[in-house]
Design a protein around this motif. Structure first.
Motif, PDB file in Angstrom:
ATOM      1  N   SER A   1      65.974  37.795  59.698  1.00  0.00           N
ATOM      2  CA  SER A   1      66.950  36.908  60.343  1.00  0.00           C
ATOM      3  C   SER A   1      66.432  36.389  61.677  1.00  0.00           C
ATOM      4  CB  SER A   1      68.273  37.651  60.545  1.00  0.00           C
ATOM      5  OG  SER A   1      68.097  38.768  61.399  1.00  0.00           O
ATOM      6  N   LEU A   2      65.699  37.252  62.411  1.00  0.00           N
ATOM      7  CA  LEU A   2      65.121  36.809  63.687  1.00  0.00           C
ATOM      8  C   LEU A   2      64.097  35.701  63.471  1.00  0.00           C
ATOM      9  CD1 LEU A   2      64.650  37.149  66.757  1.00  0.00           C
ATOM     10  CD2 LEU A   2      62.986  38.933  66.188  1.00  0.00           C
TER      11      LEU A   2
ATOM     12  N   GLN B   1      63.954  27.926  63.022  1.00  0.00           N
ATOM     13  CA  GLN B   1      64.877  26.804  63.225  1.00  0.00           C
ATOM     14  C   GLN B   1      64.783  26.270  64.653  1.00  0.00           C
ATOM     15  OE1 GLN B   1      66.690  25.243  60.863  1.00  0.00           O
ATOM     16  NE2 GLN B   1      65.650  26.609  59.426  1.00  0.00           N
ATOM     17  N   GLU B   2      64.562  27.179  65.611  1.00  0.00           N
ATOM     18  CA  GLU B   2      64.441  26.736  67.000  1.00  0.00           C
ATOM     19  C   GLU B   2      63.120  25.999  67.239  1.00  0.00           C
ATOM     20  OE1 GLU B   2      64.881  30.151  69.447  1.00  0.00           O
ATOM     21  OE2 GLU B   2      67.023  30.432  69.008  1.00  0.00           O
TER      22      GLU B   2
ATOM     23  N   THR C   1      65.758  32.418  62.518  1.00  0.00           N
ATOM     24  CA  THR C   1      66.350  31.782  63.700  1.00  0.00           C
ATOM     25  C   THR C   1      65.283  31.114  64.564  1.00  0.00           C
ATOM     26  OG1 THR C   1      68.117  33.435  63.707  1.00  0.00           O
ATOM     27  CG2 THR C   1      67.766  32.183  65.734  1.00  0.00           C
ATOM     28  N   LYS C   2      64.169  31.818  64.775  1.00  0.00           N
ATOM     29  CA  LYS C   2      63.099  31.263  65.605  1.00  0.00           C
ATOM     30  C   LYS C   2      62.445  30.050  64.951  1.00  0.00           C
ATOM     31  CE  LYS C   2      63.357  33.859  69.174  1.00  0.00           C
ATOM     32  NZ  LYS C   2      63.738  33.257  70.490  1.00  0.00           N
TER      33      LYS C   2
END
Length: 209
Positions: free
Chosen positions: A92-93, A99-100, A96-97
């Motif tokens: 999940s981390l 996507q950033e 998220t990264k």
């Protein structure tokens, strides 16, 4: 009688002749400096004297060791489940990264960076996370085992376990196995984020960003 005969050395046949009321009906207790060597020494005694039968403290504690083995298996399952949950957290981390940083990844791909490089980058990040987490976990567990053994923190009924406390024996084999399992889980958890990063439309991202 150990306390009386601990300093005596006598021939086996002499002892058998004068101290046995009937043929073969006597027993000797051998106390070892290293109890772990009980089994090989018992085998050596039986090989040297074929008419003897050696029973070790390990033989008399089979049920206890079976219980410890079952407990060890349960702990391995718990550690495995914790590692798998940690792998989902890493996944999940990374998602998220990604996507950033999808704009940065799109720029890299626009400049001709191959997909293999993006995959290797994400896998390396996951490996570093798993490596650092595994090292910290192993150091923490070793510190706990040291203080548990030093201060006898695990108290147990002596009449049941034949000892007033239990010790923790650090095993490099277990440490290496757990560490490699953590690294493997970390790498597996990075596969899905890497695939998602490759599926991003570079042209669409650069146009929108």
């Amino acid at each position: 009688f150990y306390y009386y005969d601990k300093n005596a050395i006598v021939d086996y046949n002499f002892f058998k002749k004068y101290f046995s009321p009937k043929e073969g009906e006597f027993s000797l207790i051998v106390q070892l400096k290293n109890p772990i060597e009980a089994n090989p020494i018992a085998k050596a005694i039986e090989d040297k004297f074929p008419d003897t039968y050696a029973v070790t403290w390990i033989d008399n504690s089979r049920e206890f060791f079976s219980a410890l083995q079952l407990e060890k298996l349960g702990m391995a399952l718990v550690v495995g489940l914790i590692s798998i949950v940690a792998g989902f957290n890493i996944m999940s981390l990374l998602i998220t990264k990604i996507q950033e940083k999808k704009k940065d990844l799109a720029i890299l791909r626009a400049f001709g960076v191959e997909k293999e490089f993006i995959v290797a980058l994400i896998l390396n990040i996951a490996s570093i996370i798993g490596f650092l987490g595994g090292i910290l976990g192993l150091l923490f567990s070793y510190g706990i085992s040291y203080y548990v053994n030093k201060y006898d923190l695990i108290k147990v009924p002596a009449e049941v376990y034949l000892t007033p406390y239990l010790t923790i024996e650090p095993s490099w084999g277990n440490y290496i196995g757990v560490f490699l399992f953590i690294i493997l889980i970390s790498i597996i958890s990075a596969i899905l984020p890497a695939l998602l990063a490759l599926k991003e439309d570079v042209t669409q991202i650069l146009r929108n960003e």
